[in-house]
Design a protein around this motif. Sequence first.
Motif, mmCIF file in Angstrom:
data_model
loop_
_atom_site.group_PDB
_atom_site.id
_atom_site.type_symbol
_atom_site.label_atom_id
_atom_site.label_comp_id
_atom_site.label_asym_id
_atom_site.label_seq_id
_atom_site.Cartn_x
_atom_site.Cartn_y
_atom_site.Cartn_z
ATOM 1 N N SER A 186 0.718 -1.343 0.338
ATOM 2 C CA SER A 186 0.024 -0.171 -0.345
ATOM 3 C C SER A 186 0.909 1.557 -0.246
ATOM 4 N N HIS A 187 2.109 1.068 0.236
ATOM 5 C CA HIS A 187 3.206 2.116 0.743
ATOM 6 C C HIS A 187 4.237 2.274 -1.216
ATOM 7 N N PRO A 188 3.354 2.092 -1.748
ATOM 8 C CA PRO A 188 4.246 1.800 -3.411
ATOM 9 C C PRO A 188 5.775 1.932 -3.083
ATOM 10 N N ASN A 189 6.728 3.724 -2.510
ATOM 11 C CA ASN A 189 8.022 4.392 -2.707
ATOM 12 C C ASN A 189 7.843 4.538 -1.525
ATOM 13 N N SER A 190 7.606 3.598 -0.272
ATOM 14 C CA SER A 190 8.148 4.480 1.044
ATOM 15 C C SER A 190 9.379 3.139 1.082
ATOM 16 N N ASN A 191 10.092 2.072 0.295
ATOM 17 C CA ASN A 191 11.545 1.921 0.092
ATOM 18 C C ASN A 191 11.339 1.163 1.515
ATOM 19 N N LEU A 192 10.527 0.212 1.939
ATOM 20 C CA LEU A 192 10.889 -0.410 3.371
ATOM 21 C C LEU A 192 11.678 -1.429 3.371
ATOM 22 N N MET A 193 11.719 -2.474 2.426
ATOM 23 C CA MET A 193 12.424 -3.412 2.302
ATOM 24 C C MET A 193 13.183 -3.083 1.374
ATOM 25 N N ASP A 194 14.938 -2.039 2.461
ATOM 26 C CA ASP A 194 15.562 -1.909 1.292
ATOM 27 C C ASP A 194 16.220 -2.883 1.578
ATOM 28 N N LEU A 195 17.077 -3.394 0.618
ATOM 29 C CA LEU A 195 17.295 -4.923 0.730
ATOM 30 C C LEU A 195 19.406 -5.122 -0.011
ATOM 31 N N ASN A 196 20.086 -5.290 0.977
ATOM 32 C CA ASN A 196 21.109 -5.605 0.647
ATOM 33 C C ASN A 196 22.128 -6.017 1.293
ATOM 34 N N PRO A 197 23.124 -6.382 0.775
ATOM 35 C CA PRO A 197 24.005 -8.149 0.275
ATOM 36 C C PRO A 197 23.687 -8.538 2.091
ATOM 37 N N GLN A 198 23.359 -7.825 2.950
ATOM 38 C CA GLN A 198 23.571 -8.106 4.473
ATOM 39 C C GLN A 198 22.334 -8.502 4.965
ATOM 40 N N THR A 199 21.249 -8.380 4.314
ATOM 41 C CA THR A 199 20.011 -8.261 4.710
ATOM 42 C C THR A 199 19.151 -9.504 3.647
ATOM 43 N N ILE A 200 19.947 -9.783 2.419
ATOM 44 C CA ILE A 200 19.624 -10.665 1.610
ATOM 45 C C ILE A 200 20.185 -12.301 2.656
ATOM 46 N N ASN A 201 21.265 -12.201 3.063
ATOM 47 C CA ASN A 201 22.127 -13.723 3.141
ATOM 48 C C ASN A 201 21.248 -13.993 4.161
ATOM 49 N N LYS A 202 20.720 -12.759 5.808
ATOM 50 C CA LYS A 202 20.065 -12.802 6.868
ATOM 51 C C LYS A 202 18.907 -14.137 6.110
ATOM 52 N N LEU A 203 17.683 -13.456 5.161
ATOM 53 C CA LEU A 203 17.037 -14.343 4.734
ATOM 54 C C LEU A 203 16.883 -15.330 4.148
ATOM 55 N N LEU A 204 18.654 -15.630 3.449
ATOM 56 C CA LEU A 204 19.318 -16.817 2.801
ATOM 57 C C LEU A 204 18.826 -17.913 3.715
ATOM 58 N N THR A 205 19.411 -17.361 5.260
ATOM 59 C CA THR A 205 19.624 -18.430 5.972
ATOM 60 C C THR A 205 18.122 -18.075 6.592
ATOM 61 N N ALA A 206 17.476 -17.283 6.929
ATOM 62 C CA ALA A 206 16.210 -17.881 7.788
ATOM 63 C C ALA A 206 15.224 -18.913 6.221
ATOM 64 N N LEU A 207 15.789 -18.649 4.845
ATOM 65 C CA LEU A 207 14.668 -19.185 4.314
ATOM 66 C C LEU A 207 14.747 -20.790 4.066
ATOM 67 N N ASN A 208 15.611 -21.647 5.151
ATOM 68 C CA ASN A 208 16.148 -23.085 5.560
ATOM 69 C C ASN A 208 15.545 -23.618 6.398
ATOM 70 N N GLU A 209 14.516 -22.509 7.483
ATOM 71 C CA GLU A 209 14.511 -22.969 8.576
ATOM 72 C C GLU A 209 12.891 -22.657 9.160
ATOM 73 N N CYS A 210 12.796 -21.850 8.109
ATOM 74 C CA CYS A 210 11.335 -21.511 7.901
ATOM 75 C C CYS A 210 10.518 -22.139 8.332
ATOM 76 N N THR A 211 9.009 -22.874 8.237
ATOM 77 C CA THR A 211 7.674 -22.944 7.280
ATOM 78 C C THR A 211 7.502 -22.726 5.900
ATOM 79 N N GLU A 212 7.206 -23.235 5.246
ATOM 80 C CA GLU A 212 6.788 -23.656 4.044
ATOM 81 C C GLU A 212 5.428 -21.797 3.640
#
Lengths: 418, 951
Positions: B193-219
Motif C-alpha cells: 500500500s506504500h509503493p515508494n516507501s522503500n521499506l525493504m531496503d534490501l542489501n547483501p547483509q539482509t539478503i544473507n539473513k533472509l537466505l539463512t532463515a529460508l532454510n529453517e522457516c515454515t513453508e
Amino acid sequence: MIHSLFLINASGDIFLEKHWKSVVSRSVCDYFFEAQERATEPENVPPVIPTPHHYLISVLRHRIYFVAVIQSEVPPLFVIEFLHRVVDTFQDYFGVCTEAAIKDNVVVVYELLEEMLDNGFPLATESNILKELIKPPTILRTMVNTITGSTNVGEQLPTGQLSVVPWRRTGVKYTNNEAYFDVVEEIDAIIDKSGSTITAEIQGVIDACVKLTGMPDLTLSFMNPRLLDDVSFHPCVRFKRWEAERILSFIPPDGNFRLLSYHVSSQNLVAIPVYVKHNITFREGSSQGRFDLTLGPKQTMGKAVESVLVSSQLPRGVLNANLNPSQGAYTFDPVTKLLTWDVGKINPQKLPNLKGTMNLQAGASKPDENPTINIQFKIQQMAISGLKVNRLDMYGEKYKPFKGIKYMTKAGKFQVRT
Amino acid sequence: MLEPDPNYFSSFVCSGEIFELKAELNSDKKEKKKEAVKKVIASMTVGKDVSALFPDVVNCMQTDNLELKKLVYLYLMNYAKSQPDMAIMAVNTFVKDCEDPNPLIRALAVRTMGCIRVDKITEYLCEPLRKCLKDEDPYVRKTAAVCVAKLHDINAQLVEDQGFLDTLKDLISDSNPMVVANAVAALSEIAESHPNSNLMDLNPQTINKLLTALNECTEWGQIFILDCLANYTPRDDRESQSICERVTPRLSHANSAVVLSAVKVLMKFMEMLPKDLDYYGTLLKKLAPPLVTLLSAEPELQYVALRNINLIVQRRPEILKHEMKVFFVKYNDPIYVKLEKLDIMIRLASQANIAQVLAELKEYATEVDVDFVRKAVRAIGRCAIKVEQSAERCVSTLLDLIQTKVNYVVQEAIVVIKDIFRKYPNKYESVIATLCENLDSLDEPEARAAMIWIVGEYAERIDNADELLESFLEGFHDESTQVQLQLLTAIVKLFLKKPTETQELVQQVLSLATQDSDNPDLRDRGYIYWRLLSTDPVAAKEVVLAEKPLISEETDLIEPTLLEELICHIGTLASVYHKPPSAFVEGSRGVQHKRLPGSTGLGESLESPDTGSAAGGSDAPPAVIPSQGDLLGDLLNLDLTPPATTGPPPPPTSGMQLGAMDLLGGGLDSLVFFLFLSPRVQLGGDLGGSSMGAGFGAAPAASPASFSAPVSGGLDDLFDLGGGVGMPMGAYNPPKTVWLPAMKGKGLEISGTFARRAGIIQMEMTLINKAMSVMTDFAIQFNRNSFGIAPAGPLQVLTPLSPNQTIEVALPLNTVGPVMKMDPLNNLQVAVKNNIDVFYFSCQYPISVLFVEDGKMERQVFLATWKDIPNDNESQFQIKDCHLNSDAASSKLQGSNIFTIAKRTVDGQDMLYQSMKLTNSIWVLAELRVQAGNPTYTVSIPLRLKEKKAH
C-alpha cells in the motif's frame, strides 16, 4: 493475504463463512455462482475468478467448494495450497470432510480456522501442532469433558511451534515402537489405438506411519536412488545429505505423514502392467455397434493385477448396451452413457472379456467420437518403477523399533484410446 | 447424566432464544456458560445476528479457561465494530492478558486486539504491542509482527508515528526464522500500500539473513521470503549465482507455491548469468523437473502452473523443449486445463516433435467437448504456420478431419486452411476441390467467409467458381457483414480473372452492395470497386489482385516488455491473467514496473514481433488500428465555451455523433456515386485522382478485410477547430497526449501534439527517458499518409537523453511527402529510432493544422460554387451547447484558418458562410447557422469539393 473463506455445497448454499479481516459480504459469491452456472461439470469451474473488487480462488473437494476471497496481489498457489491444507485438516479431525461433519463440529471448525490463519497469514497448519492446540473431537473426549468440565483447547504453547523441528512434538511415548513405510506408485498413461504407449509417467509417494518414542533420527537408503531425480520432500528431510549421498536422513513427525513424493518422467522407459484389446465399432447405416474388450497382464513381474475397474464414456448416441462379461459385473448408465465394468482380478490363464452389442437410436448416424477407456487397477508388492528400499536405520534412541516396508502400484489416469 | 452433543447448527435464533442464551451466559456454572458461548458462536458462523448478546458475552471474558477465552475473542472480533463503546469494556482484560506469564495468552491477546477494528481500542494497543515486539518468546514476537500489519491497515499514520516500522525492520535480523518470515510478510503487505516507501531496503547483509532463515522457516514463511528475494537486484553475476545456488533446493519442496516462488527467483536472477557459464546450463536443467511435477498435482494447481509455464516457455523455450509429452491432454482433465495445455503444446511445437503433436491434435479433434475440438483444429493450423516443414502434414491431417464430415470440425478446418493458404501461397491448392465439396454444410459466418475468400482467391483454378459464388449470392441480405464483404471482394476478383463470363454476376453484387444495403462498410467498398472497375480495369487488377503480405508466424506472443515484467511476477495473479499487476489489482496503484535485470542479451534472444513482420515483406510499420474511441475523444474536445469560463468541455451530443460522417471519405463516396449515375457532370479537376485514388488502391491490396473499419474522422476533427476559440494565438492546439507509453518504448515515453504556427505545421513532442540508461541517436520517420505529411528536417535531439530527463522537441513538417490514404483519414504512423531500438506508434493530427492561411475564397467565387452544388449533396450536423454568438464564433474560427465569407441573418438565425482550404488545395465550403439564445449550431456542408491548381 486471504481475506475470507466461504464453504459452498453442491446445491449452491453457503453453509459456512469465516473472515480474517473485515467482513466481506456473501454477495461476492454471486460471481462464483455465475461461473458455476456456465461450467458444464462441477469440476470445470475455473479456479481463479475475478470480481470488481476481489478475486475468488476455489477448490472443489468432497463435493464442497472452498472459496477464498482475496483483495490484493497474493500468489494463487499459496491460496490453493492453504485450502488443501484446510481440507486435509478437516479430514484429519472429523474423519470425513463432508457438509454434515463440518456442520456438526462448527465450533471446532471455527477454532481451527482461527488458529490456521491470522489476519490472512498462515499461523499453524501442521496437523500435529493444531492437534495440541485444539484436540480433535472424539466420543470419549466429549464424555470426559462433559463430566469433568475440562476443555478441548490446549493450555500450553505447542512445543513444536518454534523448535528447529516444528513438525515433531517432544515427549512422545509408545510401548510398541514401530515405523511403516508405504511406497505407492501411480502410473499415468495414454495408450493409443494400436496399443503403443504415447506417454507414461509415474507419480510415486512414500507415506509413512511412524510411532517412535523420543527424538529418533532415521536414515533410509535405496537400492537404486538414481530413479529419483525429481523429488519433493517433507520439510523434515535433510536436503544436503540427499544431494551429497542420496540418502534420506530425517527426524520424523509423529504419526502419519508423506515423507517424499517423486516423479518418474515419460523420458524414462515406464513399464505398462496391463494391455487392452478392444474392438468398438459402429457401422454406417446400422443401428447396432459391436463391443469387444479383453484385458491382459503385461510386465507385472509375476504379481497379480487386482481390483480392476474399467470405465468408458460411450458416445452420446448409444441408447443401451447388451454385453456379456466373462467375469465380474458391468453397468451402463443410459443417462450419462457411462459404462463401468468391475472386473476384479485378472487371471492370466483366462483373460477377462466383455463382449456384446450397443444399440443406437434408430436412424441415427454413426457417432463421431471415439470413446476412451479408463482403467483402474492395483498391484501389491511391486513398485512399477523398480524402486527398492535398501535399509532403514535409527539413531538417537536406544530401543529397537519394528520396521516395515510395503510396495504397491496403482493406476492413476490410465487411458486407452480407441 | 450425559448430554448428547448438542447440534448447535440447527439452533434458530429468535427473540425467545436470545433471551434464553442471555440467561445461560449469565449462569454461575462455568460449563453452562461455555456451552452458551458455543451456541452463540455457532449462530454467528452461519451468518445469524447475535450482536444483542454483546455485554453478556464480554462478561465471560474474565476467565482462566482458555477455550472459553478464545471463543469470546472470536465473538469480539466479529461484533466489536458494531458496538465500539461496549468493546472498550474488553480493553482492560486485553492489556492484562498481554502481561500473562503464558506466552500463548500474551500472543492471543495481542493478536485479537489487532483484529478489533475500533479506533479507541487501537490507541490502547500500542503499548502492549511495543512490548510484545520485543518479547522474550519468539512465538509472541512473530504474532506481534503480523499485528503491526493489521494496525497499519487500520491506521497507517499511527504505525509510522509510533516507530513500529523500524522495529519490524529490526525483526528481519531476529534469531528465529519464523519471526523473520513473519516480519518479511508484514513488511511486504505494508509495502504494497506504500509503493515508494522503500521499506525493504534490501542489501547483501539482509539478503544473507533472509537466505539463512529460508532454510529453517515454515513453508509459508519460505514463500514470503522468496517473493521478497525476487525484488532484489544482485550487484553482479557472482552474487546472482550464489543466491541461485541457495534457492535451488526449494525446487524440491512439497508445497507448490514454494516451488513456483523459487522458480520466479531463479528465472529472474539467471538473466544476470553469462550464458557460457556451466552453472547456467545446470540451472536450466534443474528447472524442468519441478515444473513437470506441478502438472501431476490437483487440477487447480495445474491451471496456475500452466499459466505460468506459458510465460516461461515464451521467455526460455529451452527449459521444457523435451517435455512435450507432459502437456498431452487426458480426456478427463477439466476444460480449463485442457485449453491451457493445448496452448503450450503449440508453443513447444518444433520440427523435432511435430509428428507427435499432430497425432495428438488429431486425436483431440474427435473428442466430445466441442470447444476443445475447435481449439484443437485451430491448433493444427497454427502448427502449420509455425513449423514450415510440417505444413504439408498439417494440411493432410486437416483434410482427414474434413472427411469425417463432423460439421464444426469441417468449419474450423476451412477457417485454418485459409490461413495456411495465406502463409504458403500456391502450394496446397490441390485441396480446394475437397473443400468445395463441403460448401453446403457451412453455416458459421467465419467458415463461409473463409470459403468464399478461397474461391475468390483461386477463382481461375475452380471451374465452377462463378456458380459457387452465385449460390451464395441468393441469400445475400441474410448473410452477416463479414460474409457479404468477402463475397463482394471474391466476385470482383473473379470478374477480374474471368471478365467475359461473370459480368452479370459482378453487376449484381455491386448493386446489391451499393443500393440495397444499409451497411456503410459494404456500400463504401462496393462504390470503390465500382469506380475502380469503371475507370481503370488495369489499376483495379493491380489493386484487387495485388500480392498480399504473408501472415506472421505467431500472432499471440506476449509483448516482450510485458513478458519481462510478468516473469518478475511469476506465481502471482498477474501471471495468471497475463496482465501487468498495475492493470488490475486494486490498491496497488503506482506499483513499480519490475524489469528483468542485466538484460544485455535481450535484443538477440527476443525478436519483437514488430520487427518480424516488418521484415516479412512490407517496409511499412505494422498497422495499428486506432480505436474509434480516440475519434470520439476528439469529438469531445469541442470546446466552444466562452473564453472567460474555463469549465469542462461540454458533453458529447448524440446528434453530432450520429451525423458524424466523414467529410472527405463520405463525400468521395457520394462523388463516386455521382460519377456512375451521371457521367456528364464533370468534377472540378480530377479530385483525389492523384492523392485519394492511390490511397484507395493500397488499402484493399493490403488486406481484403481492412475495409471493415468505417471510414470516419474527418469531420470530427473539423469541429475540433472550434476549440481554438479560447486561445490568444488563435489556432486550436489539442493538448499533448501520450503516443508511446514507456512500457512499449523500452523506457522511452513520447507524448505530443500538432500545431500550426506561422503557417508551418509543427509536431511538438515531449520525450521522457524512463529507462535506466542514456538514450542517443534519435531519428524520426513517417509512413505515407493521407496528406503527404513528412518531416521538414531531422529530429533535433542533439544531446543524449539521460535517465529521467525530459526534453521538448518541435519538428517542422511539410506536406510534400508520399501520399496514401489512411484509415482514419488523419492517422499518422510514426517510427522513432534511438540507440536502443525502433519504436512504432500512430497518432492523429487535427485536420485544422492543414487549413492554409489563404483559405479565404472570394465572395463571388464562393457564391457561384455554392450554387453549383446540388442540394442533395448537402450534409447537416448539429453542434450543441455552444454559448457563443455568431461574431465571436466567426472570429475564433478565423484563428484556425476558417474564414467567414459572408453573414446573413434570417428569422433571428445568423448564417455564416465559410471557406477553408486544405494543404492539398481542396476547398471546403460550409454554412454555420447560429440561433441567438439556442446553444445548438447547425453546420451544413455541401459535398462538393473543388480543387484549385495552386501550382
